[in-house]
Enzyme design. Structure first.
Site, PDB file in Angstrom:
ATOM      1  N   SER A 252       0.813  -1.209   0.000  1.00 13.66           N
ATOM      2  CA  SER A 252       0.000   0.000   0.000  1.00 13.66           C
ATOM      3  C   SER A 252       0.853   1.269   0.000  1.00 13.66           C
ATOM      4  O   SER A 252       1.853   1.372   0.713  1.00 13.66           O
ATOM      5  CB  SER A 252      -0.899   0.001   1.238  1.00 13.66           C
ATOM      6  OG  SER A 252      -1.619   1.211   1.294  1.00 13.66           O
TER       7      SER A 252
ATOM      8  N   LEU B 216      -0.474   9.958   4.468  1.00 17.36           N
ATOM      9  CA  LEU B 216      -1.731   9.317   4.066  1.00 17.36           C
ATOM     10  C   LEU B 216      -2.609  10.209   3.198  1.00 17.36           C
ATOM     11  O   LEU B 216      -3.837  10.212   3.327  1.00 17.36           O
ATOM     12  CB  LEU B 216      -2.511   8.826   5.308  1.00 17.36           C
ATOM     13  CG  LEU B 216      -1.714   7.875   6.214  1.00 17.36           C
ATOM     14  CD1 LEU B 216      -2.473   7.610   7.507  1.00 17.36           C
ATOM     15  CD2 LEU B 216      -1.417   6.569   5.502  1.00 17.36           C
TER      16      LEU B 216
ATOM     17  N   CYS C 296       0.596   3.298  11.077  1.00 19.09           N
ATOM     18  CA  CYS C 296       1.288   4.370  10.389  1.00 19.09           C
ATOM     19  C   CYS C 296       1.997   5.260  11.384  1.00 19.09           C
ATOM     20  O   CYS C 296       1.352   5.953  12.163  1.00 19.09           O
ATOM     21  CB  CYS C 296       0.347   5.189   9.531  1.00 19.09           C
ATOM     22  SG  CYS C 296       1.322   6.250   8.497  1.00 19.09           S
TER      23      CYS C 296
ATOM     24  N   THR D 241       8.955  -0.352  -1.830  1.00 18.83           N
ATOM     25  CA  THR D 241      10.025   0.557  -2.259  1.00 18.83           C
ATOM     26  C   THR D 241      10.603   0.178  -3.622  1.00 18.83           C
ATOM     27  O   THR D 241      10.969   1.055  -4.413  1.00 18.83           O
ATOM     28  CB  THR D 241      11.123   0.580  -1.173  1.00 18.83           C
ATOM     29  OG1 THR D 241      10.511   1.028   0.049  1.00 18.83           O
ATOM     30  CG2 THR D 241      12.259   1.509  -1.512  1.00 18.83           C
TER      31      THR D 241
HETATM   32  C1  LIG Z   1       5.931   6.232   0.022  1.00 21.84           C
HETATM   33  C2  LIG Z   1       5.284   5.183   0.890  1.00 21.84           C
HETATM   34  C3  LIG Z   1       3.927   5.291   1.208  1.00 21.84           C
HETATM   35  C4  LIG Z   1       3.308   4.336   2.008  1.00 21.84           C
HETATM   36  N1  LIG Z   1       1.971   4.446   2.279  1.00 21.84           N
HETATM   37  C5  LIG Z   1       1.348   3.473   3.002  1.00 21.84           C
HETATM   38  C6  LIG Z   1      -0.069   3.509   3.201  1.00 21.84           C
HETATM   39  O1  LIG Z   1      -0.769   4.396   2.689  1.00 21.84           O
HETATM   40  N2  LIG Z   1      -0.628   2.516   3.966  1.00 21.84           N
HETATM   41  C7  LIG Z   1       0.139   1.494   4.493  1.00 21.84           C
HETATM   42  O2  LIG Z   1      -0.416   0.607   5.172  1.00 21.84           O
HETATM   43  N3  LIG Z   1       1.460   1.423   4.284  1.00 21.84           N
HETATM   44  C8  LIG Z   1       2.088   2.374   3.555  1.00 21.84           C
HETATM   45  N4  LIG Z   1       3.433   2.283   3.312  1.00 21.84           N
HETATM   46  C9  LIG Z   1       4.201   1.123   3.825  1.00 21.84           C
HETATM   47  C10 LIG Z   1       4.366   0.046   2.741  1.00 21.84           C
HETATM   48  O3  LIG Z   1       3.112  -0.456   2.325  1.00 21.84           O
HETATM   49  C11 LIG Z   1       5.247  -1.129   3.260  1.00 21.84           C
HETATM   50  O4  LIG Z   1       4.606  -1.713   4.376  1.00 21.84           O
HETATM   51  C12 LIG Z   1       6.644  -0.673   3.655  1.00 21.84           C
HETATM   52  O5  LIG Z   1       7.118   0.315   2.759  1.00 21.84           O
HETATM   53  C13 LIG Z   1       7.645  -1.822   3.683  1.00 21.84           C
HETATM   54  O6  LIG Z   1       7.785  -2.432   2.408  1.00 21.84           O
HETATM   55  P1  LIG Z   1       8.970  -2.057   1.368  1.00 21.84           P
HETATM   56  O7  LIG Z   1      10.260  -2.139   2.132  1.00 21.84           O
HETATM   57  O8  LIG Z   1       8.859  -3.082   0.277  1.00 21.84           O
HETATM   58  O9  LIG Z   1       8.712  -0.679   0.876  1.00 21.84           O
HETATM   59  C14 LIG Z   1       4.068   3.238   2.507  1.00 21.84           C
HETATM   60  C15 LIG Z   1       5.430   3.137   2.184  1.00 21.84           C
HETATM   61  C16 LIG Z   1       6.044   4.082   1.380  1.00 21.84           C
HETATM   62  C17 LIG Z   1       7.505   3.916   1.038  1.00 21.84           C
END
Ligand SMILES: Cc1cc2nc3c(=O)[nH]c(=O)nc-3n(C[C@H](O)[C@H](O)[C@H](O)COP(=O)(O)O)c2cc1C
Length: 302
Positions: A21, A73, A130, A265
């Site tokens: 997300s 958000l 969050c 990411t």
């Molecule tokens: C730019 C950005 C925005 C994110 N927005 C949300 C969100 O709206 N809701 C949520 O549950 N997690 C959000 N996350 C967290 C990601 O869904 C994920 O849990 C976290 O980035 C770890 O995964 P990754 O290392 O593959 O990025 C966000 C992460 C990033 C980098």
């Protein structure tokens, strides 16, 4: 050829790869780059009851092996989502899971109930974790808080309910148990770790919101350990997320106990990362004579 099918409660997915997300918007920017129907599922950016403008810039800082974000958000609100995003998402087949956020249990319930009526919405991912939004934090940090909100939301929908955990708590597995006991269909782990960066010339935090969430390769070992422990202590499926950059990372999560994986990411570096990851999982399975994805899930456990 290997079968990548997987099952999360009542949802059958044709493969285990889906966006994390907030790193895929609502899919519009990615649709010109690859066929969204290739994905196992689509997970939306957070949706709150009312539109949110998000945090002050800067909102992203690129660090060595990680990304720091404080988007706050930003989203069009539940009605805006139904009006502006659902028509586009109706053009695609993968199950649609909506990430939900709120300022209180009632607000989470209102969002879920509003979206529950929409046939294109196949389930909900409850963002308890969050670190950028002060009032959201309390639900995600205690056993009783997770139990309370999951119980309330279970009454608001019969559709799949996934609870997404924060790593910024002493015992994430205990919170997973609380969600499972209260009727969650799956646990998603992990959200970002709390962090910050300082501009030493300006003598100020870099992010407009001071603090943000750390994601990317640096968080992978943290996420893997949490997924491992959740798999050990729960019976519902665990969806692994945190630092998955390639097919081998995804297979690590599957072997630690994940039934499916989310990619976050990595999408910012390569917008086709999920498709590449899918191809790499399939080719690893073929070269290791693994016929079904199921054989990998939890395979690293004694
Ligand atoms: C730019 C950005 C925005 C994110 N927005 C949300 C969100 O709206 N809701 C949520 O549950 N997690 C959000 N996350 C967290 C990601 O869904 C994920 O849990 C976290 O980035 C770890 O995964 P990754 O290392 O593959 O990025 C966000 C992460 C990033 C980098």
């Amino acid at each position: 050829m290997a079968s990548l099918e997987t099952r999360i409660g009542m949802l059958h997915l044709k493969n285990p790869v889906m966006p994390a997300s907030g790193t895929f918007g609502y899919g519009e920017e990615f649709a010109p780059l690859f066929d969204l129907n290739e994905l196992g599922a689509i997970v939306s950016k957070a949706v709150s009851l009312h539109p949110r403008p998000g945090n002050l810039p800067p909102r992203l800082v690129e660090l060595k092996s990680s990304l720091l974000n404080s988007i706050g958000l930003q989203n069009p609100g539940a009605e805006g989502f139904l009006r502006e995003k659902i028509p586009f998402l109706e053009g695609f087949e993968p199950p649609l899971i909506v990430n939900v956020v709120g300022n209180g249990i009632e607000e989470y319930q209102e969002v879920v109930e509003k979206l529950d009526e929409c046939p294109r919405v196949d389930g909900f991912e409850i963002n308890l974790s969050c670190p950028n939004v002060k009032r959201g934090l309390e639900f995600g940090t205690t056993h009783s808080g997770v139990e309370r909100i999951t119980t309330a939301l279970r009454q608001s929908t019969r559709k799949p309910l996934w609870v997404k955990l924060s790593p910024n708590v002493p015992d994430p597995a205990d919170l997973g148990k609380a969600a499972e006991g209260a009727g969650a269909d799956a646990i998603v782990a992990i959200n970002t770790l709390g962090g910050m960066a300082v501009d030493i010339e300006k003598k100020r935090p870099i992010l407009g919101a001071q603090f943000g969430g750390v994601s990317g390769p640096a968080v992978k070992p943290v996420a893997l350990k949490i997924v491992w422990n959740l798999y050990k202590h729960l019976t519902i499926p665990v969806i692994g997320v945190g630092g998955i950059m390639n097919g081998r990372d995804a297979i690590e999560f599957l072997m630690a106990g994940a039934t499916a994986v989310q990619v976050g990411t990595a999408n910012f570096i390569n917008p086709c990362a999920m498709i590449d990851i899918l191809r790499e999982i399939r080719s690893w399975m073929d070269s290791h004579e693994v016929g079904r994805l199921e054989e990998l899930i939890g395979a690293a456990h004694p």
